[in-house]
Enzyme design. Structure first.
Site, mmCIF file in Angstrom:
data_model
loop_
_atom_site.group_PDB
_atom_site.id
_atom_site.type_symbol
_atom_site.label_atom_id
_atom_site.label_comp_id
_atom_site.label_asym_id
_atom_site.label_seq_id
_atom_site.Cartn_x
_atom_site.Cartn_y
_atom_site.Cartn_z
ATOM 1 N N ARG A 1 48.221 26.971 32.151
ATOM 2 C CA ARG A 1 47.387 28.123 32.511
ATOM 3 C C ARG A 1 48.158 28.949 33.531
ATOM 4 O O ARG A 1 48.609 28.394 34.546
ATOM 5 C CB ARG A 1 46.061 27.643 33.126
ATOM 6 C CG ARG A 1 45.130 26.943 32.152
ATOM 7 C CD ARG A 1 44.020 26.234 32.907
ATOM 8 N NE ARG A 1 44.563 25.246 33.836
ATOM 9 C CZ ARG A 1 43.936 24.804 34.916
ATOM 10 N NH1 ARG A 1 42.736 25.257 35.221
ATOM 11 N NH2 ARG A 1 44.496 23.895 35.705
ATOM 12 N N GLU B 1 47.433 30.861 35.876
ATOM 13 C CA GLU B 1 46.956 30.859 37.259
ATOM 14 C C GLU B 1 47.171 29.511 37.935
ATOM 15 O O GLU B 1 47.016 29.399 39.149
ATOM 16 C CB GLU B 1 45.472 31.272 37.321
ATOM 17 C CG GLU B 1 44.464 30.214 36.889
ATOM 18 C CD GLU B 1 44.260 30.116 35.383
ATOM 19 O OE1 GLU B 1 45.161 30.529 34.608
ATOM 20 O OE2 GLU B 1 43.192 29.604 34.981
ATOM 21 N N ASP C 1 35.800 22.260 34.949
ATOM 22 C CA ASP C 1 37.185 21.876 35.176
ATOM 23 C C ASP C 1 37.311 21.413 36.613
ATOM 24 O O ASP C 1 37.147 22.228 37.517
ATOM 25 C CB ASP C 1 38.149 23.006 34.825
ATOM 26 C CG ASP C 1 37.680 24.387 35.334
ATOM 27 O OD1 ASP C 1 36.467 24.626 35.413
ATOM 28 O OD2 ASP C 1 38.546 25.209 35.663
ATOM 29 N N GLU D 1 30.261 27.015 47.152
ATOM 30 C CA GLU D 1 30.274 26.963 45.685
ATOM 31 C C GLU D 1 29.705 25.664 45.144
ATOM 32 O O GLU D 1 29.213 25.598 44.029
ATOM 33 C CB GLU D 1 31.688 27.178 45.135
ATOM 34 C CG GLU D 1 32.656 26.064 45.477
ATOM 35 C CD GLU D 1 33.937 26.096 44.645
ATOM 36 O OE1 GLU D 1 33.930 26.694 43.562
ATOM 37 O OE2 GLU D 1 34.933 25.518 45.086
#
Ligand SMILES: *[C@@H]1O[C@H](CO)[C@@H](O)[C@H](O)[C@H]1NC(C)=O
Ligand SMILES: *[C@@H]1O[C@H](CO)[C@@H](O)[C@H](O)[C@H]1NC(C)=O
Ligand SMILES: *[C@@H]1O[C@H](CO)[C@@H](O)[C@H](O)[C@H]1NC(C)=O
Ligand SMILES: *[C@@H]1O[C@H](CO)[C@@H](O)[C@H](O)[C@H]1NC(C)=O
Ligand SMILES: *[C@@H]1O[C@H](CO)[C@@H](O)[C@H](O)[C@H]1NC(C)=O
Ligand SMILES: *[C@@H]1O[C@H](CO)[C@@H](O)[C@H](O)[C@H]1NC(C)=O
Length: 394
Positions: A100, A102, A136, A338
């Site tokens: 990925r 990022e 994830d 979060e």
């Protein structure tokens, strides 16, 4: 903030028009993976509050496109019952087999251990597909829960993904009806009926009173493995096993809700400060002891909407735990977070591959939704050990 909500939905329509699905992020490198498909729920909720027919008309073609994406090609999987019918369900499967962008360094480091070139590509696909799920990362997607390189989400039919798509089908049916397109409404009601049967046949476990993720293969691509077998259900407890009660199709059945509530109560997932994601302490952020706002919200909504008094009380109880903990953490840190540690009121969550973030939209949203829906009961405990009185300043 209806205007803002509508503007977000308009952006998502534009993404679907261009790419066929809602991108995992609105950046060029995310064009090969989706988000969990909850776009229909967003459109329907805005329509429900505003009666905005124009928005429904604009969104419908995009919804049909997104539905097609999840019900064709590599996303669509058949499971056969022995002497019975065939079921069609959906899976996450990113169109990407590289690190990925990022998280390139992290992904390469994970893959470097003992994988050959072919296995690396497979592993990178699993990483990107797991990002599609939102979870994830989690032991939920690992064949061996102590070995990260066994991530295998593309071999799993996830309960929550299929609930999102079932809701999409029902939302399309009702919105098509609203704009007078009865043929589309009828065909999507049929699709929803078929998916409900598939969900009940493939995921439901009567003994446990939960819907369980289903392994579609054990590492081979053999069609044999597509024959339904009870042993392919993942018996581990995850908050996602209870997500079906989020939708009316399941929460309106009091008998099911009661069974699921009892199962939830004895699952071990409900901690002092909310619902844990799983029971496995892996160090991954979508595992024990972390609790995430959207999972609290979907399960609370389901119990609260049901006709069962016990389930309604359960919803209230979860809300108290979650709001108390969010509030105490807010007083201590000055921020909403979060994720939270559900073991102890006021603790924030950790783990995963980046520094925990503050101010998350979904945490704020769920606090507001709970306060709007449940208000401030007179004896709502605010703070871990003390009692809030009606009229006290927050
Ligand atoms: C909005 O949702 C509520 C609750 O589900 C329902 O009773 C109402 O009919 C809906 N309104 C519209 C305009 O769809
Ligand atoms: C189910 O699908 C298999 C493979 O596609 C097919 O051979 C079988 O006839 C189907 N069974 C039913 C009942 O439709
Ligand atoms: C990403 O998707 C595009 C368009 O579908 C495709 O051409 C490209 O090969 C994909 N990239 C990877 C790395 O799979
Ligand atoms: C699972 O992974 C751990 C850590 O790599 C390893 O020690 C163990 O043998 C594996 N278990 C199985 C059943 O392969
Ligand atoms: C569509 O269904 C609605 C309500 O069921 C009905 O009133 C309407 O006449 C139907 N329209 C057509 C074109 O069949
Ligand atoms: C997968 O299952 C098949 C059929 O049940 C079996 O023959 C095979 O050995 C299994 N493979 C692995 C890697 O467990």
């Amino acid at each position: 903030m209806y205007m803002t909500a509508k503007a977000i939905v308009t952006n998502l329509i534009s993404l679907i028009d261009t790419y066929g699905y809602v991108l995992n992020c609105a950046r060029a490198y995310c064009t090969n993976r989706s988000q969990p498909p909850i776009f229909s729920a967003m459109v329907y909720d805005i329509y429900n509050r505003t009666g905005d027919l124009d928005l429904v008309k604009k969104a419908l073609p995009a919804l049909l496109k997104e539905h097609q994406f999840w019900n064709s090609g590599i996303h669509k999987v058949n499971v056969q019952e022995d002497h019975g019918r065939n079921h069609t369900l959906s899976r996450y499967y990113a169109m990407w087999n590289k690190p990925r962008p990022e998280s390139s360094t992290i992904d390469k480091a994970h893959a470097s251990k003992h994988l050959n070139a072919y296995e690396k590509e497979q592993f990178y696909r699993e990483l990107a597909s797991t990002a599609e799920s939102g979870w994830d990362f989690s032991t939920r997607w690992m064949r061996n829960t102590s070995d990260f390189s066994t991530l295998a989400i593309t071999s799993i039919l996830p309960v929550d993904l299929n609930i999102f798509i079932l809701k999409m089908e029902l939302d399309i049916a009702s919105m098509a009806q609203i704009v007078g397109d009865n043929r589309t409404a009828e065909s999507f009601l049929k699709a929803a009926q078929a998916r409900k049967q598939a969900i009940n046949s493939v995921f439901w476990n009567e003994e446990k009173g939960q819907w369980l993720d289903y392994w579609i293969s054990n590492g081979t691509s053999s069609q044999e493995c597509r024959r339904w077998k009870a042993s392919n259900q993942n018996n581990n407890a995850f908050a996602s096993n209870f997500v079906p009660i989020w939708i009316d199709l399941f929460n309106s059945d009091t008998c099911i809700v009661e069974k699921v509530r009892k199962s939830f109560q004895s699952s071990g997932l409900l901690g002092a400060a909310g619902i844990a994601t799983s029971l496995t302490r892996s160090g991954e952020q979508w595992d024990f002891p972390n609790g995430w706002a959207p999972l609290q919200h979907m399960i609370v909504e389901g119990f609260a909407k049901s006709g069962s008094q016990e389930a309604k009380s359960m919803a209230q109880d979860i809300v108290m735990r979650w709001i108390n903990s969010n509030y105490v953490a807010y007083k201590e840190t000055g921020a909403i977070h979060e994720k939270y540690d559900v073991e102890k009121c006021g603790d924030i969550g950790g783990g995963g591959e980046y520094i925990p973030q503050t101010g998350f939209g979904w945490s704020n949203g769920v606090v507001l939704a709970f306060l709007e829906e449940f208000g401030w009961p007179k004896d709502l405990k605010i703070g871990c050990n003390w009692v809030m009185h009606c009229g006290d300043e927050l």
